[in-house]
Design an enzyme around this catalytic site. Structure first.
Site, mmCIF file in Angstrom:
data_model
loop_
_atom_site.group_PDB
_atom_site.id
_atom_site.type_symbol
_atom_site.label_atom_id
_atom_site.label_comp_id
_atom_site.label_asym_id
_atom_site.label_seq_id
_atom_site.Cartn_x
_atom_site.Cartn_y
_atom_site.Cartn_z
ATOM 1 N N GLU A 147 -64.748 17.050 -30.451
ATOM 2 C CA GLU A 147 -65.765 16.552 -29.538
ATOM 3 C C GLU A 147 -66.956 15.943 -30.240
ATOM 4 O OE1 GLU A 147 -64.940 19.688 -25.973
ATOM 5 O OE2 GLU A 147 -66.823 19.810 -27.061
ATOM 6 N N CYS A 181 -74.038 14.093 -31.796
ATOM 7 C CA CYS A 181 -73.563 15.235 -32.582
ATOM 8 C C CYS A 181 -72.056 15.070 -32.763
ATOM 9 C CB CYS A 181 -73.893 16.511 -31.815
ATOM 10 S SG CYS A 181 -73.227 18.005 -32.564
ATOM 11 N N CYS A 198 -62.187 25.343 -37.631
ATOM 12 C CA CYS A 198 -62.986 25.654 -38.817
ATOM 13 C C CYS A 198 -62.456 26.946 -39.425
ATOM 14 C CB CYS A 198 -64.461 25.825 -38.446
ATOM 15 S SG CYS A 198 -65.508 26.175 -39.881
ATOM 16 N N CYS A 257 -67.245 32.205 -38.508
ATOM 17 C CA CYS A 257 -68.502 32.881 -38.164
ATOM 18 C C CYS A 257 -68.287 33.634 -36.855
ATOM 19 C CB CYS A 257 -69.636 31.872 -38.038
ATOM 20 S SG CYS A 257 -69.926 30.979 -39.581
ATOM 21 N N CYS A 297 -69.101 31.995 -33.245
ATOM 22 C CA CYS A 297 -68.813 30.566 -33.048
ATOM 23 C C CYS A 297 -67.420 30.363 -32.465
ATOM 24 C CB CYS A 297 -68.944 29.837 -34.375
ATOM 25 S SG CYS A 297 -68.405 28.119 -34.304
ATOM 26 N N CYS A 351 -74.167 23.853 -28.377
ATOM 27 C CA CYS A 351 -73.728 24.255 -29.710
ATOM 28 C C CYS A 351 -72.789 25.429 -29.628
ATOM 29 C CB CYS A 351 -74.881 24.776 -30.546
ATOM 30 S SG CYS A 351 -76.232 23.715 -30.637
HETATM 31 N N1 SAH Z 1 -70.276 24.279 -39.626
HETATM 32 C C1 SAH Z 1 -71.605 23.812 -39.628
HETATM 33 C C2 SAH Z 1 -71.911 22.802 -38.551
HETATM 34 C C3 SAH Z 1 -71.332 23.027 -37.200
HETATM 35 S S1 SAH Z 1 -71.965 24.352 -36.245
HETATM 36 C C4 SAH Z 1 -72.568 24.964 -39.571
HETATM 37 O O1 SAH Z 1 -72.149 26.086 -39.345
HETATM 38 O O2 SAH Z 1 -73.747 24.729 -39.804
HETATM 39 C C5 SAH Z 1 -73.569 23.746 -35.733
HETATM 40 C C6 SAH Z 1 -74.564 24.867 -35.410
HETATM 41 O O3 SAH Z 1 -74.183 25.567 -34.202
HETATM 42 C C7 SAH Z 1 -74.614 25.904 -36.501
HETATM 43 O O4 SAH Z 1 -75.951 26.267 -36.793
HETATM 44 C C8 SAH Z 1 -73.879 27.050 -35.876
HETATM 45 O O5 SAH Z 1 -74.194 28.263 -36.475
HETATM 46 C C9 SAH Z 1 -74.314 26.945 -34.433
HETATM 47 N N2 SAH Z 1 -73.491 27.717 -33.509
HETATM 48 C C10 SAH Z 1 -72.180 28.049 -33.646
HETATM 49 N N3 SAH Z 1 -71.772 28.786 -32.591
HETATM 50 C C11 SAH Z 1 -72.837 28.921 -31.773
HETATM 51 C C12 SAH Z 1 -73.032 29.563 -30.514
HETATM 52 N N4 SAH Z 1 -72.046 30.187 -29.881
HETATM 53 N N5 SAH Z 1 -74.257 29.483 -29.950
HETATM 54 C C13 SAH Z 1 -75.266 28.821 -30.565
HETATM 55 N N6 SAH Z 1 -75.125 28.186 -31.751
HETATM 56 C C14 SAH Z 1 -73.936 28.245 -32.357
HETATM 57 FE FE1 SF4 Z 2 -67.453 26.886 -38.879
HETATM 58 FE FE2 SF4 Z 2 -68.607 27.599 -36.599
HETATM 59 FE FE3 SF4 Z 2 -69.265 28.850 -38.867
HETATM 60 FE FE4 SF4 Z 2 -70.051 26.300 -38.475
HETATM 61 S S1 SF4 Z 2 -70.691 28.096 -37.270
HETATM 62 S S2 SF4 Z 2 -69.129 27.183 -40.330
HETATM 63 S S3 SF4 Z 2 -68.291 25.516 -37.298
HETATM 64 S S4 SF4 Z 2 -67.238 28.876 -37.871
#
Ligand code: SAH
Ligand code: SF4
Length: 373
Positions: free
Chosen positions: A91, A104, A111, A115, A118, A343
């Site tokens: 997306e 974005c 990924c 995390c 996420c 996000c």
């Molecule tokens: N992988 C990269 C970029 C993509 S994620 C990274 O982790 O930075 C972009 C942002 O969205 C990151 O700061 C991530 O931690 C945040 N993010 C991921 N899951 C989220 C969620 N469920 N709610 C709010 N922010 C989230």
């Molecule tokens: Fe990957 Fe999501 Fe962690 Fe970003 S926040 S590094 S997209 S698992």
């Protein structure tokens, strides 16, 4: 093999034309047609000789990723879903604001970094996106938003003035393709964006941060999310490999070359997990030596996630603690809620590859139905 010209930046196109026995300036011409004017049809490239156009038809193609859904939120946020084959989709989200329009974009299907908060991470890793798929999200969004039709060029007002690599995936785990795509975004013959208006967000892959610094320094956002290694190990598992003291040093090294004189620390607000006043103070101590701003992101829940969003007063109090210590802190507005465009909610993969949840997540069908409905 036929080459997809959208995979090539200026250097790649120059090499491609050299192989065809053509002059280097052809690269500039073709870059302009493809990216600046949005013209994908070789026959419409009027300043290119017919014989070369024929040669191009035989040896090359121009394939941006296919848009399979395009949804507009009540708040103006627009979400594009792209087919990247194999049952996967990624997306891009366009966020219009008074002063700027931000796109974005995604860099991977899924990924691997997992995390804990996420949804992309929970879907597991499928594959790296190609350059054409990364930069093609920008191409398609410009096309859909009417930027090409309006004859928009680098000098004037832009529908898309900023690009953030904050969609699905970890850009620095797909560094080569990300760097080539970034070079296209910055190239005056292509998208002509300034380095300050292109931001890479990383969870903290330290060696790749150093490479980005040397190869194509753009604005940097680092997903911090925790003030100490114990908690960050749990939320952002890559921290076990590159702990906070290494990450902070990498930020300082990056700033020597960065187009902005600060790093943006992203911090997702998880109720009762990382949002106390004591943790705000710990965060201030951790980042004391790094010129930075904070961007607090209210957690966006997704099915099966174990966390809750911090309350609005808690987020405000946390922000005030940082602000009182002199650190510029913003709280991200949650936008596109009605279309799951916020996000960490970026859906789009049909299967849960890891079988972590043992079920299908975010069926694509649903998206398509909602678009047509
Ligand atoms: N992988 C990269 C970029 C993509 S994620 C990274 O982790 O930075 C972009 C942002 O969205 C990151 O700061 C991530 O931690 C945040 N993010 C991921 N899951 C989220 C969620 N469920 N709610 C709010 N922010 C989230
Ligand atoms: Fe990957 Fe999501 Fe962690 Fe970003 S926040 S590094 S997209 S698992």
């Amino acid at each position: 093999m036929t080459v997809n010209l959208l995979d090539l930046d200026a250097a790649g196109l120059t090499a491609f034309f050299a192989e065809c026995g053509e002059k280097p300036f052809r690269a500039r011409q073709v870059l302009r047609w493809l990216h600046r004017f949005g013209q994908l049809d070789f026959d419409a490239m009027t300043d290119i000789a017919r014989s070369l156009r024929e040669k191009l038809r035989a040896t090359a193609q121009v394939l941006p990723p296919v848009v399979i859904a395009d949804r507009l939120s009540d708040d103006g946020t627009r979400k594009f879903l792209f087919d990247v084959g194999g049952g996967n989709a990624v997306e891009a989200v366009f966020i219009p604001e008074a002063e700027r329009g931000t796109l974005c974009i995604s860099t991977q299907a899924g990924c691997a970094l997992d995390c804990s908060f996420c949804s992309t991470g929970k879907q597991g890793f499928n594959r790296n996106l190609t350059v054409a798929e990364i930069v093609g999200q920008l191409w398609q969004a410009r096309h859909s938003l009417g930027a090409y039709a309006a004859g928009e060029t680098a000098g004037g007002e832009r529908v898309i003035s900023n690009v953030v690599l904050m969609g699905m995936g970890e850009p620095l785990a797909n560094l080569d393709n990300t760097v080539t795509a970034l070079r296209l975004m910055l190239d005056d013959n292509a998208y002509g964006l300034s380095r300050r208006r292109v931001t890479v967000s990383t969870s903290g892959l330290v060696p790749a941060m150093d490479r980005l610094r040397n190869e194509c320094p753009v604005a940097l956002a680092v997903s911090l999310h925790a003030p100490n290694d114990r908690l960050r190990d749990e939320l952002v598992p890559i921290n076990r490999k590159y702990p906070l003291h290494e990450l902070m040093s990498a930020c300082l090294r990056y700033l020597e070359k960065a187009p902005r004189d600060f790093v943006t620390f992203e911090y997702v607000m998880l109720a009762g997990v990382n949002d106390s006043d004591a943790q705000a103070h710990e965060l201030l101590a951790l980042t004391r030596d790094v010129p930075c701003k904070f961007n607090l992101i209210p957690f966006n829940p997704f099915p099966g996630s174990p966390y809750h969003r911090s309350s609005a007063p808690r987020i405000r109090q946390f922000a005030e603690t940082l602000i009182d210590a002199g650190v510029v802190t913003t709280t991200r507005k949650t936008r596109g809620d009605d279309i799951d465009a916020a996000c960490g909610q970026l859906a789009g993969q049909v299967l849960d590859r890891t079988q972590r949840t043992g079920r299908r997540v975010f069926p694509l069908r649903l998206d398509l139905q909602r678009v047509s409905g």
